[in-house]
Design a protein around this motif. Sequence first.
Motif, short mmCIF file in Angstrom:
data_model
loop_
_atom_site.label_atom_id
_atom_site.label_comp_id
_atom_site.label_asym_id
_atom_site.label_seq_id
_atom_site.Cartn_x
_atom_site.Cartn_y
_atom_site.Cartn_z
N LEU A 178 0.90 -1.22 0.05
CA LEU A 178 0.12 0.04 -0.19
C LEU A 178 0.89 1.11 -0.01
CD1 LEU A 178 -2.99 1.04 -0.01
CD2 LEU A 178 -2.74 1.04 2.51
N GLU A 179 1.85 1.13 0.88
CA GLU A 179 2.79 2.29 0.79
C GLU A 179 4.02 2.45 0.04
OE1 GLU A 179 3.88 3.04 5.01
OE2 GLU A 179 1.70 3.72 5.55
N ASN A 180 4.09 0.94 -0.57
CA ASN A 180 5.31 0.74 -1.47
C ASN A 180 6.58 0.82 -0.86
OD1 ASN A 180 6.21 -0.17 -3.93
ND2 ASN A 180 6.46 1.79 -4.78
N THR A 181 6.65 0.26 0.36
CA THR A 181 8.05 0.36 1.12
C THR A 181 8.56 -0.96 1.20
OG1 THR A 181 6.71 0.16 3.32
CG2 THR A 181 7.17 2.28 2.63
N GLY A 182 9.93 -1.09 1.37
CA GLY A 182 10.38 -2.43 1.64
C GLY A 182 10.48 -3.12 0.06
N VAL A 183 9.82 -2.76 -0.75
CA VAL A 183 9.80 -3.75 -2.01
C VAL A 183 10.99 -3.26 -2.96
CG1 VAL A 183 8.53 -3.73 -4.15
CG2 VAL A 183 7.24 -3.35 -2.26
N ASP A 184 11.38 -1.95 -2.68
CA ASP A 184 12.97 -1.56 -3.38
C ASP A 184 14.03 -2.49 -3.02
OD1 ASP A 184 11.48 0.01 -5.19
OD2 ASP A 184 12.22 1.79 -3.89
N GLU A 185 14.23 -2.77 -1.53
CA GLU A 185 15.17 -3.52 -1.15
C GLU A 185 15.02 -5.03 -1.65
OE1 GLU A 185 13.25 -1.76 0.77
OE2 GLU A 185 14.37 -0.12 1.58
N MET A 186 13.68 -5.58 -1.68
CA MET A 186 13.54 -7.05 -2.33
C MET A 186 14.06 -7.03 -3.66
SD MET A 186 9.81 -9.01 -2.47
CE MET A 186 9.21 -7.82 -3.44
N PHE A 187 13.53 -5.95 -4.34
CA PHE A 187 13.76 -6.10 -5.89
C PHE A 187 15.40 -5.99 -5.96
CE2 PHE A 187 9.97 -3.92 -7.34
CZ PHE A 187 9.64 -5.19 -8.14
N ILE A 188 16.36 -5.20 -5.09
CA ILE A 188 17.54 -5.27 -5.25
C ILE A 188 18.21 -6.77 -5.00
CG2 ILE A 188 19.87 -4.37 -4.03
CD1 ILE A 188 18.09 -1.70 -3.94
N PHE A 189 17.70 -7.28 -4.09
CA PHE A 189 18.20 -8.64 -3.49
C PHE A 189 17.65 -9.72 -4.58
CE2 PHE A 189 17.27 -12.77 -1.61
CZ PHE A 189 18.51 -12.85 -1.02
#
Length: 150
Positions: free
Chosen positions: A128-139
């Motif tokens: 919903l807030e689009n948080t934490g997803v970038d870190e997962m993508f990088i991983f």
Amino acid sequence: MKRIMLIGPSQCGKTSLTQCMRGEALHYQKTQAIVWSPTTIDTPGEYLENRCLYSALLASACEADIIALVLNADAPWSPFSPGFTGPMNRPVIGLVTKADLASPQRISLVESWLVQAGAQKVFFTSALENTGVDEMFIFLNAKESSCLTK
């Protein structure tokens, strides 16, 4: 990107994460069967909730590069037994979803459940807030997941 298989109970946010990973607008969609895409394997919560369907999870795990155990931050209990992912023979991460809905203490408890089930690294997300997803993508885009040993 590595192909990730999302396993978790109904309503924990697996499909929302899949939509977020694809860059789609979030909309409710009940997953009725395993949904395959080049980067994700989205499993229905019922496959986790009914032990007679575990064999489908095990067979599908063979097609994944990484298993993601997904559990919402406000989950009242864990559907994952300790060592749940052992037979899957794949690296395992944990995804705490809906992290915006729970206290830090509750999130810590959910994280411990995922680690006990086999997660070697845990990410905290909110579609919903689009948080934490970038870190997962990088991983997921990293050439080597050095912290994962399987």
